[in-house]
Design a protein around this motif. Structure first.
Motif, PDB file in Angstrom:
ATOM      1  N   ILE A   1      -5.856   5.473  -3.690  1.00 26.40           N
ATOM      2  CA  ILE A   1      -5.704   6.801  -3.063  1.00 26.40           C
ATOM      3  C   ILE A   1      -4.271   7.285  -3.255  1.00 26.40           C
ATOM      4  O   ILE A   1      -4.019   8.420  -3.675  1.00 26.40           O
ATOM      5  CB  ILE A   1      -6.067   6.741  -1.549  1.00 26.40           C
ATOM      6  N   LYS A   2      -3.328   6.391  -2.992  1.00 29.42           N
ATOM      7  CA  LYS A   2      -1.923   6.803  -3.138  1.00 29.42           C
ATOM      8  C   LYS A   2      -1.590   7.126  -4.600  1.00 29.42           C
ATOM      9  O   LYS A   2      -0.927   8.132  -4.886  1.00 29.42           O
ATOM     10  CB  LYS A   2      -0.990   5.702  -2.602  1.00 29.42           C
ATOM     11  N   GLU A   3      -2.069   6.280  -5.486  1.00 31.88           N
ATOM     12  CA  GLU A   3      -1.777   6.471  -6.917  1.00 31.88           C
ATOM     13  C   GLU A   3      -2.286   7.829  -7.403  1.00 31.88           C
ATOM     14  O   GLU A   3      -1.602   8.536  -8.148  1.00 31.88           O
ATOM     15  CB  GLU A   3      -2.524   5.379  -7.681  1.00 31.88           C
TER      16      GLU A   3
ATOM     17  N   VAL B   1       0.809  -1.222   0.000  1.00 34.53           N
ATOM     18  CA  VAL B   1       0.000   0.000   0.000  1.00 34.53           C
ATOM     19  C   VAL B   1       0.843   1.274   0.000  1.00 34.53           C
ATOM     20  O   VAL B   1       0.310   2.356  -0.173  1.00 34.53           O
ATOM     21  CB  VAL B   1      -0.989   0.045   1.196  1.00 34.53           C
ATOM     22  N   ASP B   2       2.148   1.132   0.237  1.00 40.24           N
ATOM     23  CA  ASP B   2       2.947   2.350   0.328  1.00 40.24           C
ATOM     24  C   ASP B   2       4.288   2.249  -0.385  1.00 40.24           C
ATOM     25  O   ASP B   2       4.478   2.803  -1.468  1.00 40.24           O
ATOM     26  CB  ASP B   2       3.142   2.738   1.796  1.00 40.24           C
ATOM     27  N   ALA B   3       5.230   1.492   0.206  1.00 42.73           N
ATOM     28  CA  ALA B   3       6.623   1.597  -0.248  1.00 42.73           C
ATOM     29  C   ALA B   3       6.838   1.283  -1.723  1.00 42.73           C
ATOM     30  O   ALA B   3       7.637   1.950  -2.397  1.00 42.73           O
ATOM     31  CB  ALA B   3       7.493   0.680   0.617  1.00 42.73           C
TER      32      ALA B   3
ATOM     33  N   LEU C   1      -4.608   3.289   7.229  1.00 46.67           N
ATOM     34  CA  LEU C   1      -5.357   4.201   8.099  1.00 46.67           C
ATOM     35  C   LEU C   1      -5.056   5.652   7.717  1.00 46.67           C
ATOM     36  O   LEU C   1      -5.938   6.506   7.657  1.00 46.67           O
ATOM     37  CB  LEU C   1      -4.958   3.920   9.556  1.00 46.67           C
ATOM     38  N   LYS C   2      -3.781   5.902   7.440  1.00 47.38           N
ATOM     39  CA  LYS C   2      -3.377   7.246   6.973  1.00 47.38           C
ATOM     40  C   LYS C   2      -4.116   7.599   5.680  1.00 47.38           C
ATOM     41  O   LYS C   2      -4.654   8.699   5.550  1.00 47.38           O
ATOM     42  CB  LYS C   2      -1.867   7.261   6.755  1.00 47.38           C
ATOM     43  N   HIS C   3      -4.162   6.648   4.743  1.00 44.05           N
ATOM     44  CA  HIS C   3      -4.870   6.919   3.481  1.00 44.05           C
ATOM     45  C   HIS C   3      -6.353   7.182   3.747  1.00 44.05           C
ATOM     46  O   HIS C   3      -6.969   8.020   3.092  1.00 44.05           O
ATOM     47  CB  HIS C   3      -4.708   5.738   2.509  1.00 44.05           C
TER      48      HIS C   3
ATOM     49  N   GLY D   1       7.435   5.444  -6.491  1.00 42.46           N
ATOM     50  CA  GLY D   1       8.767   5.828  -6.943  1.00 42.46           C
ATOM     51  C   GLY D   1       9.733   6.380  -5.924  1.00 42.46           C
ATOM     52  O   GLY D   1      10.805   6.855  -6.294  1.00 42.46           O
ATOM     53  N   LYS D   2       9.408   6.313  -4.621  1.00 41.29           N
ATOM     54  CA  LYS D   2      10.420   6.747  -3.646  1.00 41.29           C
ATOM     55  C   LYS D   2      11.353   5.568  -3.396  1.00 41.29           C
ATOM     56  O   LYS D   2      10.908   4.478  -3.052  1.00 41.29           O
ATOM     57  CB  LYS D   2       9.768   7.157  -2.329  1.00 41.29           C
ATOM     58  N   THR D   3      12.660   5.800  -3.584  1.00 40.80           N
ATOM     59  CA  THR D   3      13.635   4.742  -3.319  1.00 40.80           C
ATOM     60  C   THR D   3      14.702   5.309  -2.390  1.00 40.80           C
ATOM     61  O   THR D   3      14.864   6.529  -2.319  1.00 40.80           O
ATOM     62  CB  THR D   3      14.335   4.286  -4.620  1.00 40.80           C
TER      63      THR D   3
ATOM     64  N   LEU E   1       6.821  14.561  -7.339  1.00 45.31           N
ATOM     65  CA  LEU E   1       8.063  14.945  -6.651  1.00 45.31           C
ATOM     66  C   LEU E   1       7.829  15.593  -5.289  1.00 45.31           C
ATOM     67  O   LEU E   1       8.730  16.191  -4.709  1.00 45.31           O
ATOM     68  CB  LEU E   1       8.877  15.893  -7.539  1.00 45.31           C
ATOM     69  N   GLU E   2       6.598  15.499  -4.806  1.00 45.80           N
ATOM     70  CA  GLU E   2       6.268  15.995  -3.471  1.00 45.80           C
ATOM     71  C   GLU E   2       6.520  17.492  -3.295  1.00 45.80           C
ATOM     72  O   GLU E   2       7.120  17.927  -2.321  1.00 45.80           O
ATOM     73  CB  GLU E   2       7.055  15.188  -2.418  1.00 45.80           C
ATOM     74  N   HIS E   3       6.073  18.265  -4.275  1.00 40.41           N
ATOM     75  CA  HIS E   3       6.136  19.724  -4.101  1.00 40.41           C
ATOM     76  C   HIS E   3       4.890  20.232  -3.386  1.00 40.41           C
ATOM     77  O   HIS E   3       4.883  21.332  -2.851  1.00 40.41           O
ATOM     78  CB  HIS E   3       6.248  20.415  -5.465  1.00 40.41           C
TER      79      HIS E   3
ATOM     80  N   ILE F   1       0.702  18.398  -2.924  1.00 35.80           N
ATOM     81  CA  ILE F   1      -0.285  17.504  -2.305  1.00 35.80           C
ATOM     82  C   ILE F   1       0.289  16.149  -1.869  1.00 35.80           C
ATOM     83  O   ILE F   1      -0.231  15.515  -0.951  1.00 35.80           O
ATOM     84  CB  ILE F   1      -1.523  17.332  -3.236  1.00 35.80           C
ATOM     85  N   ARG F   2       1.401  15.714  -2.485  1.00 30.74           N
ATOM     86  CA  ARG F   2       1.979  14.429  -2.032  1.00 30.74           C
ATOM     87  C   ARG F   2       2.392  14.486  -0.565  1.00 30.74           C
ATOM     88  O   ARG F   2       2.515  13.449   0.101  1.00 30.74           O
ATOM     89  CB  ARG F   2       3.167  14.033  -2.924  1.00 30.74           C
ATOM     90  N   LYS F   3       2.605  15.720  -0.060  1.00 32.55           N
ATOM     91  CA  LYS F   3       2.966  15.842   1.361  1.00 32.55           C
ATOM     92  C   LYS F   3       1.857  15.298   2.269  1.00 32.55           C
ATOM     93  O   LYS F   3       2.077  15.030   3.438  1.00 32.55           O
ATOM     94  CB  LYS F   3       3.256  17.306   1.714  1.00 32.55           C
ATOM     95  N   ALA F   4       0.639  15.167   1.719  1.00 28.26           N
ATOM     96  CA  ALA F   4      -0.453  14.564   2.492  1.00 28.26           C
ATOM     97  C   ALA F   4      -0.051  13.170   2.974  1.00 28.26           C
ATOM     98  O   ALA F   4      -0.453  12.727   4.051  1.00 28.26           O
ATOM     99  CB  ALA F   4      -1.715  14.469   1.637  1.00 28.26           C
ATOM    100  N   LEU F   5       0.760  12.491   2.164  1.00 29.78           N
ATOM    101  CA  LEU F   5       1.167  11.118   2.508  1.00 29.78           C
ATOM    102  C   LEU F   5       2.143  11.095   3.671  1.00 29.78           C
ATOM    103  O   LEU F   5       2.489  10.039   4.184  1.00 29.78           O
ATOM    104  CB  LEU F   5       1.789  10.426   1.284  1.00 29.78           C
ATOM    105  N   ASN F   6       2.607  12.277   4.083  1.00 32.71           N
ATOM    106  CA  ASN F   6       3.517  12.344   5.229  1.00 32.71           C
ATOM    107  C   ASN F   6       2.778  12.459   6.554  1.00 32.71           C
ATOM    108  O   ASN F   6       3.412  12.536   7.606  1.00 32.71           O
ATOM    109  CB  ASN F   6       4.472  13.532   5.081  1.00 32.71           C
ATOM    110  N   LEU F   7       1.457  12.488   6.506  1.00 36.19           N
ATOM    111  CA  LEU F   7       0.709  12.562   7.769  1.00 36.19           C
ATOM    112  C   LEU F   7       1.201  11.456   8.723  1.00 36.19           C
ATOM    113  O   LEU F   7       1.327  10.299   8.315  1.00 36.19           O
ATOM    114  CB  LEU F   7      -0.795  12.371   7.479  1.00 36.19           C
TER     115      LEU F   7
HETATM  116  N1  GLY Z   1       5.448   7.113   1.747  1.00 39.72           N
HETATM  117  C1  GLY Z   1       5.000   8.382   1.369  1.00 39.72           C
HETATM  118  C2  GLY Z   1       5.155   8.658  -0.081  1.00 39.72           C
HETATM  119  O1  GLY Z   1       5.332   7.756  -0.859  1.00 39.72           O
HETATM  120  O2  GLY Z   1       5.111   9.794  -0.481  1.00 39.72           O
END
Ligand code: GLY
Length: 366
Positions: free
Chosen positions: A228-230, A140-142, A191-193, A146-148, A238-240, A242-248
């Motif tokens: 949701i993540k997709e 569901v996340d890692a 749960l975060k999602h 594309g975050k490595t 590149l997390e400029h 709304i992707r920061k939402a995933l950092n909750l």
């Molecule tokens: N694990 C959070 C993200 O992929 O942005």
């Protein structure tokens, strides 16, 4: 008009993220054969850790497409997401004759997909890789988005790149191999999602019984969670923004995780995130009006599912310092993603040192 370097990078990653194929597989053997078969590669490598070599490789090792695969195995668990393990993978690729046209299949949890993705992204300036996540956390996340990277200098995911896997093959059959702790760990990201999407998803997640798992229902929740993540990653790879939402939950969660690592305590990532969610919902209630009844409901679920993270006021300064090292910070201020309500995302929030101390008090007392 010519694009700036940053815009070009963004356009390339956005296109790749859109092209990142996510397959919800019901027949692992068939899906994997088709997925690997589609890649025109000269050599195939499979990365596992010692656990997935034992438990998961037997499920796919017999496939015709895997007969020529060269195996690379690293030690399991997040403490081994290190430069040494990375060098081991690079060396194995080099000694195995990998070229730019080789393919790496990462078969494992988030540690394997993070480190393997980074190894593939950097070896000869980048070779293709496919993720086959075997834990709930990785599904569901890692493995998606594309975050490595690797841990470095005592900090989690300190060095890495954004570079999506060509394909992510999700097969929920692997979930049956997981113990309670590993299921619960991945569930924290779900749960975060739920919290960043809508009340219906959030409430459905709070109702699910992790002690008596209905795997069919879990599979459906996984599909929703990945969607949701997709969606979020597709908008902002590149997390400029709304992707920061995933950092909750992660600003505090990573601090808990780093503290645990320093004290040689074993804490699974998702557990730290779940505890971090409770802390950051407290800040959300205080700063952005998150409803306290929903904060309490979530905190109760977290307490029942994950227990609590033990620390004393002697740890406060260290925890604060760890939060100030977070990659998301700017201008020396700790950056949080907070919520005004379930689904009402407020990125780029800050909190004073006093508020952070108060949050830690609340966590310990509640
Ligand atoms: N694990 C959070 C993200 O992929 O942005």
């Amino acid at each position: 008009m010519a694009m700036s370097g940053e815009n070009r990078k963004f356009a390339r990653i956005k296109r790749m993220m859109k092209e990142q194929e996510i397959i919800l597989s019901e027949h692992l053997e068939q899906t994997l054969s088709e997925t690997v078969g589609k890649v025109d590669c000269d050599r195939l490598f499979v990365l596992t850790d010692e656990t997935t070599l034992r438990l998961c490789w037997p499920l796919v090792g017999g496939l015709a497409c895997m007969q020529e695969a060269q195996m690379i195995t690293i030690r399991a668990t997040d403490e081994n997401k290190t430069l040494d393990s990375l060098a081991h993978v690079w060396t194995a690729l080099q000694q195995g004759g990998a070229t730019r046209h080789s393919l790496l299949v990462c078969l494992g949890g988030g540690m394997v997909t993070d480190l393997g993705g980074f190894a593939a992204s950097t070896f000869k300036r980048g070779i293709a890789y496919i993720n086959v996540p075997t834990t709930l956390l990785a599904m569901v996340d890692a493995s998606v988005g594309g975050k490595t990277g690797i841990n470095f200098g005592g900090l989690k995911n300190e060095v890495g790149v954004f570079n999506p896997a060509r394909t992510v093959v999700l097969d929920t059959e692997f979930l049956r191999t997981l113990d309670y702790e590993n299921l619960a760990s991945g569930y924290a990201e779900m749960l975060k999602h739920g919290l960043i999407s809508n009340v219906e998803n959030w409430a459905e997640l709070l109702r699910f019984d992790l002690h008596r798992v209905d795997y069919r229902a879990l599979g459906q929740l996984v599909a929703k969670s990945v969607a949701i993540k997709e969606r979020i990653v597709g908008e902002d790879p590149l997390e400029h923004g709304i992707r920061k939402a995933l950092n909750l939950g992660h600003t505090v969660g990573h601090a808990f995780e780093s503290l645990a690592m320093m004290e040689n305590r074993t804490v699974l990532h998702g557990y730290a995130v779940a505890w971090g969610l409770v802390c950051e919902l407290y800040l959300s209630a205080k700063r952005t009006g998150f409803p306290t009844d929903r904060m309490h409901q979530t905190a109760q679920f977290v307490r029942e599912t994950y227990g609590t993270f033990a620390f004393t006021c002697k740890h406060y300064d260290r925890l604060y310092e760890l939060m100030t090292h977070d990659k998301k910070n700017t201008a020396g201020q700790v950056n949080f993603t907070l919520l005004g309500n379930v689904g009402d995302i407020r990125i780029n929030q800050t909190a004073t040192r006093e508020e952070i101390m108060e949050m830690l008090d609340y966590y310990r007392e509640s």
